[in-house]
Scaffold this motif. Structure first.
Motif, PDB file in Angstrom:
ATOM      1  N   GLN A 221      -2.758   1.501   3.075  1.00 64.27           N
ATOM      2  CA  GLN A 221      -1.980   0.531   4.128  1.00 64.27           C
ATOM      3  C   GLN A 221      -2.775   0.425   5.250  1.00 64.27           C
ATOM      4  O   GLN A 221      -2.513  -0.197   6.420  1.00 64.27           O
ATOM      5  CB  GLN A 221      -0.812   1.610   4.766  1.00 64.27           C
ATOM      6  CG  GLN A 221       0.059   1.960   3.739  1.00 64.27           C
ATOM      7  CD  GLN A 221       1.263   2.653   4.252  1.00 64.27           C
ATOM      8  OE1 GLN A 221       2.011   3.283   3.465  1.00 64.27           O
ATOM      9  NE2 GLN A 221       1.667   2.671   5.515  1.00 64.27           N
ATOM     10  N   GLU A 222      -4.416   0.588   5.222  1.00 63.36           N
ATOM     11  CA  GLU A 222      -5.160   0.412   6.432  1.00 63.36           C
ATOM     12  C   GLU A 222      -5.088  -1.079   6.969  1.00 63.36           C
ATOM     13  O   GLU A 222      -5.514  -1.046   7.952  1.00 63.36           O
ATOM     14  CB  GLU A 222      -6.458   0.771   6.046  1.00 63.36           C
ATOM     15  CG  GLU A 222      -6.689   2.270   5.536  1.00 63.36           C
ATOM     16  CD  GLU A 222      -6.655   2.454   4.061  1.00 63.36           C
ATOM     17  OE1 GLU A 222      -5.932   1.597   3.274  1.00 63.36           O
ATOM     18  OE2 GLU A 222      -7.004   3.526   3.506  1.00 63.36           O
ATOM     19  N   ALA A 223      -4.903  -2.159   6.180  1.00 68.24           N
ATOM     20  CA  ALA A 223      -5.170  -3.422   6.627  1.00 68.24           C
ATOM     21  C   ALA A 223      -4.035  -3.664   7.831  1.00 68.24           C
ATOM     22  O   ALA A 223      -4.534  -4.513   8.670  1.00 68.24           O
ATOM     23  CB  ALA A 223      -4.883  -4.362   5.643  1.00 68.24           C
ATOM     24  N   ILE A 224      -3.115  -3.156   7.599  1.00 72.97           N
ATOM     25  CA  ILE A 224      -2.078  -3.083   8.756  1.00 72.97           C
ATOM     26  C   ILE A 224      -2.346  -2.928  10.233  1.00 72.97           C
ATOM     27  O   ILE A 224      -2.389  -3.656  11.024  1.00 72.97           O
ATOM     28  CB  ILE A 224      -0.683  -2.583   8.533  1.00 72.97           C
ATOM     29  CG1 ILE A 224      -0.190  -3.161   7.269  1.00 72.97           C
ATOM     30  CG2 ILE A 224       0.536  -2.809   9.593  1.00 72.97           C
ATOM     31  CD1 ILE A 224       1.027  -2.394   6.667  1.00 72.97           C
ATOM     32  N   PRO A 225      -2.862  -1.677  10.655  1.00 70.18           N
ATOM     33  CA  PRO A 225      -3.290  -1.227  11.772  1.00 70.18           C
ATOM     34  C   PRO A 225      -4.556  -2.103  12.358  1.00 70.18           C
ATOM     35  O   PRO A 225      -4.769  -2.372  13.355  1.00 70.18           O
ATOM     36  CB  PRO A 225      -3.788   0.302  11.734  1.00 70.18           C
ATOM     37  CG  PRO A 225      -3.623   0.556  10.297  1.00 70.18           C
ATOM     38  CD  PRO A 225      -2.503  -0.542   9.628  1.00 70.18           C
ATOM     39  N   VAL A 226      -5.388  -2.242  11.012  1.00 72.15           N
ATOM     40  CA  VAL A 226      -6.582  -2.838  11.511  1.00 72.15           C
ATOM     41  C   VAL A 226      -6.548  -4.324  12.075  1.00 72.15           C
ATOM     42  O   VAL A 226      -6.972  -4.884  13.222  1.00 72.15           O
ATOM     43  CB  VAL A 226      -7.558  -3.128  10.335  1.00 72.15           C
ATOM     44  CG1 VAL A 226      -9.021  -3.852  10.945  1.00 72.15           C
ATOM     45  CG2 VAL A 226      -7.944  -1.419  10.009  1.00 72.15           C
ATOM     46  N   GLY A 227      -5.597  -5.119  11.193  1.00 69.94           N
ATOM     47  CA  GLY A 227      -5.379  -6.570  11.587  1.00 69.94           C
ATOM     48  C   GLY A 227      -4.495  -6.521  12.861  1.00 69.94           C
ATOM     49  O   GLY A 227      -4.722  -7.428  13.748  1.00 69.94           O
ATOM     50  N   ALA A 228      -3.567  -5.585  13.072  1.00 73.27           N
ATOM     51  CA  ALA A 228      -2.584  -5.524  14.377  1.00 73.27           C
ATOM     52  C   ALA A 228      -3.449  -5.342  15.366  1.00 73.27           C
ATOM     53  O   ALA A 228      -3.342  -6.075  16.741  1.00 73.27           O
ATOM     54  CB  ALA A 228      -1.567  -4.601  13.951  1.00 73.27           C
ATOM     55  N   CYS A 229      -4.226  -4.323  15.539  1.00 77.22           N
ATOM     56  CA  CYS A 229      -5.000  -4.075  16.764  1.00 77.22           C
ATOM     57  C   CYS A 229      -5.807  -4.925  17.148  1.00 77.22           C
ATOM     58  O   CYS A 229      -6.069  -5.064  18.249  1.00 77.22           O
ATOM     59  CB  CYS A 229      -5.690  -2.368  16.620  1.00 77.22           C
ATOM     60  SG  CYS A 229      -4.392  -1.066  16.576  1.00 77.22           S
ATOM     61  N   ALA A 230      -6.352  -5.728  16.108  1.00 75.63           N
ATOM     62  CA  ALA A 230      -7.270  -6.742  16.592  1.00 75.63           C
ATOM     63  C   ALA A 230      -6.655  -7.879  17.472  1.00 75.63           C
ATOM     64  O   ALA A 230      -7.174  -8.375  18.416  1.00 75.63           O
ATOM     65  CB  ALA A 230      -7.981  -7.431  15.374  1.00 75.63           C
ATOM     66  N   SER A 231      -5.230  -7.972  17.439  1.00 76.54           N
ATOM     67  CA  SER A 231      -4.476  -8.865  18.142  1.00 76.54           C
ATOM     68  C   SER A 231      -3.951  -8.274  19.676  1.00 76.54           C
ATOM     69  O   SER A 231      -3.337  -9.006  20.461  1.00 76.54           O
ATOM     70  CB  SER A 231      -3.506  -9.408  17.602  1.00 76.54           C
ATOM     71  OG  SER A 231      -3.867 -10.189  16.194  1.00 76.54           O
ATOM     72  N   LEU A 232      -4.078  -7.034  19.884  1.00 75.53           N
ATOM     73  CA  LEU A 232      -3.679  -6.410  21.151  1.00 75.53           C
ATOM     74  C   LEU A 232      -4.840  -6.431  22.271  1.00 75.53           C
ATOM     75  O   LEU A 232      -6.101  -6.261  21.622  1.00 75.53           O
ATOM     76  CB  LEU A 232      -3.402  -4.849  20.796  1.00 75.53           C
ATOM     77  CG  LEU A 232      -2.016  -4.815  19.807  1.00 75.53           C
ATOM     78  CD1 LEU A 232      -1.624  -3.516  19.823  1.00 75.53           C
ATOM     79  CD2 LEU A 232      -0.901  -5.732  20.460  1.00 75.53           C
TER      80      LEU A 232
END
Ligand SMILES: Cc1ncc(C[n+]2csc(CCOP(=O)(O)OP(=O)(O)O)c2C)c(N)n1
Ligand SMILES: [Mg+2]
Length: 308
Positions: free
Chosen positions: A39-50
């Motif tokens: 599931q790693e792509a979710i936190p990596v993608g999301a945190c890049a937008s914060l």
């Protein structure tokens, strides 16, 4: 997102958790762990937008979110080994990472409990002039919790800057999501709270980053909350000792063809991939060695941070 950065971060999360399994086998970690393997792509993608001042609240499956948010690896290892880390002083462990300095309001092992907390952070942003947003990650099963709906209703009514990212990994413990909801998708629940919504491939860092960025922009413009359903699959059990007898044979092997580390490895190629892999092992070795220098908690810490 730069594919080298994306590969480095998803691979770091994967290898961090694989190291945890080894540490637990060596008796250095107590208690169960809920791994985000797959599931790693979710936190990596999301945190890049914060932005750093935004608030982040996650579930007990939060190792990847902590790493993507930039929490120090040595402190994460120390916390997991019950040492007095800067996170929860070694008293929380795997499901209770917390770092106010990183806007990381914490993991939470009570299913759905992060949503009212994150809604509170979104409400605070209305008054503190920060124009920050509050992102909360929950599982598919958590979307059936009563407190979640109370919080979503309030966020929708007050048009709060709340982003809910549902990590739909198809299961709530042993129960498939299709046995738990009456509608074909989870995302259609957003409209009843006046929330914008989007469905994304949660194994695609760029798709997640884009969807979260759209929701962030909307929230910062005062246009209210969003719900993003990110489809993914866990490649391991619900927790580290789960024998997974409820999963049909071949399901995990099939999921392996879509998982984010493999996908990004194909993009960066073996030459860059091997170089990054070696750097990651060195970073993990150094962080692990540093974590062993962190002292254990003292008896006095048991009563610290309590209200009398
Ligand atoms: C309020 C509450 N009810 C039940 C549980 C037991 N429990 C722990 S994890 C879990 C499944 C949650 O599934 P989901 O929200 O899909 O998240 P996932 O574990 O798949 O990431 C349950 C029911 C709990 N921890 N808290
Ligand atoms: Mg789930």
């Amino acid at each position: 997102m730069d594919p080298l950065f994306a590969y480095r971060t998803v691979r770091l999360i994967r290898r961090f958790e694989e190291r945890l399994v080894e540490l637990k086998a060596d008796g250095l970690i107590q208690g169960s762990m809920h791994l985000c393997n797959g599931q790693e792509a979710i936190p990596v993608g999301a945190c890049a937008s914060l932005k750093p001042h935004d608030a982040l609240t996650v579930t007990y499956r939060g190792h990847g979110w902590a790493i993507a948010r930039g929490l120090a690896l040595d402190q994460l290892f120390a916390e997991l080994q019950g040492r007095a880390s800067e996170l929860s002083g070694g008293l929380g462990g795997s499901p209770y990472f917390c770092s106010a300095r990183h806007g990381f309001l914490g993991e939470n092992s009570i299913v759905g409990a992060g949503v009212p907390i994150a809604m509170g952070a979104a409400l605070a942003s209305r008054f503190d002039g920060s124009n920050s947003v509050s992102l909360v990650a929950i599982g598919d099963g958590a979307l059936n919790q009563g407190a979640v709906h109370e919080a979503l209703n309030m966020a929708g009514t007050m048009r709060l800057p709340l982003l809910v990212v549902v990590e739909n990994n198809v299961y709530s413990e042993l129960t498939p999501v299709r046995d738990m909801i009456a509608t074909p998708t989870l995302v259609e629940r957003a409209s009843i709270y006046g929330m914008a919504s989007e469905t994304v491939d949660g194994n695609d860092v760029d798709a997640v980053e884009g969807a979260v960025l759209r929701a962030v922009d909307q929230a910062r413009n005062g246009d209210g909350p969003s719900l993003i359903e990110a489809h993914t699959e866990r490649l391991v059990g619900h927790y580290d000792l789960d024998p997974q007898h409820y999963r049909p044979s071949g399901e995990v092997e099939d999921a392996m063809t879509r998982e984010p580390v493999r996908r990004l490895r194909e993009v960066v190629g073996d030459a860059e991939g091997n170089r990054i892999d070696a750097e990651i092992e060195q970073a993990l070795d150094a962080a692990l060695a540093a974590s062993r220098q962190v002292p254990p908690p003292t008896p006095a810490m048991v009563t610290e941070n309590l209200y009398a």
